[in-house]
Design a protein around this motif. Structure first.
Motif, PDB file in Angstrom:
ATOM      1  N   TYR A  74       0.837  -1.194   0.000  1.00 32.69           N
ATOM      2  CA  TYR A  74       0.000   0.000   0.000  1.00 32.69           C
ATOM      3  C   TYR A  74       0.881   1.257   0.000  1.00 32.69           C
ATOM      4  CZ  TYR A  74      -3.461  -3.447   1.580  1.00 32.69           C
ATOM      5  OH  TYR A  74      -4.270  -4.544   1.694  1.00 32.69           O
ATOM      6  N   ASP A  75       0.642   2.128  -0.956  1.00 31.68           N
ATOM      7  CA  ASP A  75       1.395   3.381  -1.100  1.00 31.68           C
ATOM      8  C   ASP A  75       0.474   4.537  -0.701  1.00 31.68           C
ATOM      9  OD1 ASP A  75       2.678   5.704  -1.940  1.00 31.68           O
ATOM     10  OD2 ASP A  75       3.496   4.796  -3.748  1.00 31.68           O
ATOM     11  N   ILE A  76       0.608   4.998   0.531  1.00 31.42           N
ATOM     12  CA  ILE A  76      -0.286   6.016   1.065  1.00 31.42           C
ATOM     13  C   ILE A  76      -0.268   7.296   0.222  1.00 31.42           C
ATOM     14  CG2 ILE A  76      -0.697   7.578   3.021  1.00 31.42           C
ATOM     15  CD1 ILE A  76      -1.717   4.813   3.528  1.00 31.42           C
ATOM     16  N   GLU A  77       0.916   7.752  -0.179  1.00 29.38           N
ATOM     17  CA  GLU A  77       1.016   8.989  -0.952  1.00 29.38           C
ATOM     18  C   GLU A  77       0.291   8.868  -2.282  1.00 29.38           C
ATOM     19  OE1 GLU A  77       2.152  11.854   0.179  1.00 29.38           O
ATOM     20  OE2 GLU A  77       2.419  10.788   2.076  1.00 29.38           O
ATOM     21  N   LYS A  93      -6.572   8.300   3.830  1.00 25.88           N
ATOM     22  CA  LYS A  93      -6.954   9.403   4.714  1.00 25.88           C
ATOM     23  C   LYS A  93      -7.043   8.929   6.164  1.00 25.88           C
ATOM     24  CE  LYS A  93      -7.694  13.452   2.717  1.00 25.88           C
ATOM     25  NZ  LYS A  93      -7.159  14.721   3.254  1.00 25.88           N
ATOM     26  N   VAL A  94      -7.706   7.809   6.363  1.00 26.16           N
ATOM     27  CA  VAL A  94      -7.884   7.284   7.717  1.00 26.16           C
ATOM     28  C   VAL A  94      -6.541   6.879   8.318  1.00 26.16           C
ATOM     29  CG1 VAL A  94      -8.845   5.358   9.053  1.00 26.16           C
ATOM     30  CG2 VAL A  94     -10.272   6.544   7.374  1.00 26.16           C
ATOM     31  N   MET A  95      -5.748   6.142   7.569  1.00 24.55           N
ATOM     32  CA  MET A  95      -4.468   5.658   8.088  1.00 24.55           C
ATOM     33  C   MET A  95      -3.508   6.812   8.380  1.00 24.55           C
ATOM     34  SD  MET A  95      -4.729   2.359   8.358  1.00 24.55           S
ATOM     35  CE  MET A  95      -3.116   1.565   8.289  1.00 24.55           C
ATOM     36  N   SER A  96      -3.444   7.798   7.476  1.00 19.86           N
ATOM     37  CA  SER A  96      -2.526   8.924   7.692  1.00 19.86           C
ATOM     38  C   SER A  96      -3.001   9.813   8.839  1.00 19.86           C
ATOM     39  CB  SER A  96      -2.380   9.744   6.404  1.00 19.86           C
ATOM     40  OG  SER A  96      -3.630  10.241   5.958  1.00 19.86           O
ATOM     41  N   THR A  97      -4.304   9.979   8.988  1.00 19.85           N
ATOM     42  CA  THR A  97      -4.843  10.779  10.093  1.00 19.85           C
ATOM     43  C   THR A  97      -4.527  10.140  11.441  1.00 19.85           C
ATOM     44  OG1 THR A  97      -6.650  11.628   8.706  1.00 19.85           O
ATOM     45  CG2 THR A  97      -6.936  11.783  11.087  1.00 19.85           C
ATOM     46  N   LEU A  98      -4.623   8.835  11.506  1.00 16.73           N
ATOM     47  CA  LEU A  98      -4.338   8.119  12.748  1.00 16.73           C
ATOM     48  C   LEU A  98      -2.846   7.885  12.957  1.00 16.73           C
ATOM     49  CD1 LEU A  98      -7.168   5.404  12.667  1.00 16.73           C
ATOM     50  CD2 LEU A  98      -7.088   7.448  14.100  1.00 16.73           C
ATOM     51  N   ASP A 101       0.831   2.721  10.412  1.00 17.53           N
ATOM     52  CA  ASP A 101       1.717   2.201   9.379  1.00 17.53           C
ATOM     53  C   ASP A 101       0.945   1.241   8.483  1.00 17.53           C
ATOM     54  OD1 ASP A 101       3.690   1.094   7.820  1.00 17.53           O
ATOM     55  OD2 ASP A 101       4.775   0.138   9.473  1.00 17.53           O
ATOM     56  N   PRO A 102       0.831   1.522   7.177  1.00 14.84           N
ATOM     57  CA  PRO A 102       0.076   0.621   6.300  1.00 14.84           C
ATOM     58  C   PRO A 102       0.730  -0.745   6.126  1.00 14.84           C
ATOM     59  CG  PRO A 102       1.219   2.281   5.009  1.00 14.84           C
ATOM     60  CD  PRO A 102       1.363   2.683   6.455  1.00 14.84           C
ATOM     61  N   GLN A 103       2.020  -0.852   6.446  1.00 16.18           N
ATOM     62  CA  GLN A 103       2.725  -2.135   6.338  1.00 16.18           C
ATOM     63  C   GLN A 103       2.889  -2.771   7.725  1.00 16.18           C
ATOM     64  OE1 GLN A 103       2.765  -2.246   3.195  1.00 16.18           O
ATOM     65  NE2 GLN A 103       2.961  -0.086   2.671  1.00 16.18           N
ATOM     66  N   PHE A 104       1.888  -2.597   8.579  1.00 17.52           N
ATOM     67  CA  PHE A 104       1.973  -3.063   9.962  1.00 17.52           C
ATOM     68  C   PHE A 104       1.999  -4.585  10.081  1.00 17.52           C
ATOM     69  CE2 PHE A 104      -2.412  -3.642   8.984  1.00 17.52           C
ATOM     70  CZ  PHE A 104      -2.861  -4.652   9.815  1.00 17.52           C
ATOM     71  N   HIS A 130     -11.681  -2.797   7.868  1.00 17.52           N
ATOM     72  CA  HIS A 130     -12.181  -1.729   8.738  1.00 17.52           C
ATOM     73  C   HIS A 130     -12.850  -0.637   7.911  1.00 17.52           C
ATOM     74  CE1 HIS A 130     -10.903  -2.441  12.890  1.00 17.52           C
ATOM     75  NE2 HIS A 130      -9.757  -2.944  12.446  1.00 17.52           N
ATOM     76  N   ILE A 131     -12.193  -0.217   6.845  1.00 13.82           N
ATOM     77  CA  ILE A 131     -12.730   0.860   6.016  1.00 13.82           C
ATOM     78  C   ILE A 131     -14.031   0.446   5.362  1.00 13.82           C
ATOM     79  CG2 ILE A 131     -12.266   2.394   4.056  1.00 13.82           C
ATOM     80  CD1 ILE A 131     -10.494   2.812   6.580  1.00 13.82           C
ATOM     81  N   ILE A 132     -14.075  -0.758   4.818  1.00  9.12           N
ATOM     82  CA  ILE A 132     -15.267  -1.257   4.127  1.00  9.12           C
ATOM     83  C   ILE A 132     -16.456  -1.402   5.072  1.00  9.12           C
ATOM     84  CG2 ILE A 132     -16.230  -3.351   3.085  1.00  9.12           C
ATOM     85  CD1 ILE A 132     -14.794  -1.847   1.018  1.00  9.12           C
ATOM     86  N   THR A 133     -16.220  -1.958   6.261  1.00  7.46           N
ATOM     87  CA  THR A 133     -17.315  -2.270   7.185  1.00  7.46           C
ATOM     88  C   THR A 133     -17.746  -1.084   8.041  1.00  7.46           C
ATOM     89  OG1 THR A 133     -15.794  -2.999   8.921  1.00  7.46           O
ATOM     90  CG2 THR A 133     -16.549  -4.671   7.348  1.00  7.46           C
ATOM     91  N   GLY A 134     -16.845  -0.125   8.224  1.00  6.93           N
ATOM     92  CA  GLY A 134     -17.143   0.998   9.106  1.00  6.93           C
ATOM     93  C   GLY A 134     -16.755   0.751  10.546  1.00  6.93           C
ATOM     94  N   PHE A 135     -16.338  -0.468  10.885  1.00  7.68           N
ATOM     95  CA  PHE A 135     -15.918  -0.741  12.262  1.00  7.68           C
ATOM     96  C   PHE A 135     -14.668   0.077  12.592  1.00  7.68           C
ATOM     97  CE2 PHE A 135     -18.302  -4.852  11.909  1.00  7.68           C
ATOM     98  CZ  PHE A 135     -19.090  -4.690  13.041  1.00  7.68           C
ATOM     99  N   SER A 136     -14.670   0.702  13.764  1.00 10.13           N
ATOM    100  CA  SER A 136     -13.573   1.581  14.154  1.00 10.13           C
ATOM    101  C   SER A 136     -12.264   0.816  14.289  1.00 10.13           C
ATOM    102  CB  SER A 136     -13.900   2.300  15.467  1.00 10.13           C
ATOM    103  OG  SER A 136     -14.025   1.372  16.524  1.00 10.13           O
ATOM    104  N   LEU A 137     -11.172   1.565  14.175  1.00 11.00           N
ATOM    105  CA  LEU A 137      -9.841   0.967  14.201  1.00 11.00           C
ATOM    106  C   LEU A 137      -9.243   0.999  15.606  1.00 11.00           C
ATOM    107  CD1 LEU A 137     -10.295   2.341  11.216  1.00 11.00           C
ATOM    108  CD2 LEU A 137      -7.927   1.660  10.912  1.00 11.00           C
TER     109      LEU A 137
END
Length: 253
Positions: A74-77, A93-98, A101-104, A130-137
């Motif tokens: 995953y390339d966030i930029e 947007k969600v990952m960068s705001t929080l 690390d997308p490669q966690f 998480h993004i698809i379902t809406g369940f919080s991270l």
């Protein structure tokens, strides 16, 4: 007598294994590697074989197993430059705001074996779910999103985390679930955990299989389009939802 059966399963060896898992699960909130360690301990288990059988029963998932598709990292930029409200843009947007690390995730050293591929693919796509379902991270949504995977694949790592989550809450909760409680207080009750797990299982049962989806090839598609295609009715408000997080809500508007 029924107690004989209980005595057989509660052998010293089984109890020791169980306590090892409890110890790892208890530390998972501080170190995500504990979750991967649980998965590695279950690699050769009968439960993982049942997961494999469950995935093989779906034709699209069986084809995914043959292909062993992992996709690019995953390339966030790059994803932030995708169309607004697309799956990729929203994820970034969600990952960068929080500050996540997308490669966690920890991939298995090899994915030649089906069980290693399953673990690696589920780990990589977890936050997409998480993004698809809406369940919080966070803890308010985590048991819900892993229950979606449990309902569809019987993935033993997540199934065990669901069970241990209930068990640990049983021992630590000191409040009854009530709508008057704050979101944090609700998340610490056994009633909330039961509701959360049930919501995830229901969503997983109603949705089309998520395991065979090649998200990486459809990041530019609208998030709502993905949800409609997969029959996902996401949580868009309430304590379960990442949309209820003020910073995330502002980020994706």
């Amino acid at each position: 007598m029924s107690y004989k059966y209980i005595n057989e399963i509660a052998s010293p060896e089984n109890l020791q294994k169980f306590l090892e898992f409890v110890d790892l699960a208890a530390g998972a909130g501080q170190n995500v590697n504990n979750v991967w360690d649980i998965g590695d301990k279950l690699r050769n288990s009968p439960q993982m074989q049942l997961c494999l059988q469950a995935i093989q029963q779906d034709p699209a998932s069986a084809k995914m197993l043959e292909e062993k598709y992992i996709g690019p990292s995953y390339d966030i930029e790059a994803m932030l430059k995708m169309p607004k409200s697309s799956l990729g843009w929203t994820y970034a947007k969600v990952m960068s705001t929080l500050g996540y690390d997308p490669q966690f995730y920890r991939l298995r050293p090899s994915i030649e074996e089906d069980i290693d591929y399953i673990a690696s693919r589920i780990r990589k796509t977890h936050d997409i779910h998480h993004i698809i379902t809406g369940f919080s991270l966070d803890n308010l949504g985590e048991l819900g999103v892993i229950s979606v995977t449990v309902a569809q694949t019987r993935y033993p790592t997540f199934l065990l985390l669901d069970l241990l989550g209930l068990l640990m809450t049983f021992f630590t909760s000191d409040k009854l679930y009530s709508e008057e409680l704050s979101a944090t207080e609700k998340g610490q009750t056994l009633g909330f955990k039961f509701e959360l797990l049930s919501a995830g299982i229901k969503m997983g049962q109603e949705a089309k299989p998520l395991f065979p989806v090649k998200w990486e090839e459809g990041f530019e598609r609208p998030l709502d389009e993905w949800r409609e295609e997969l029959n996902i009715k996401p949580f868009l408000d309430g304590p379960f939802s990442w949309y209820s997080h003020p910073q995330l809500q502002a980020a994706v508007l």
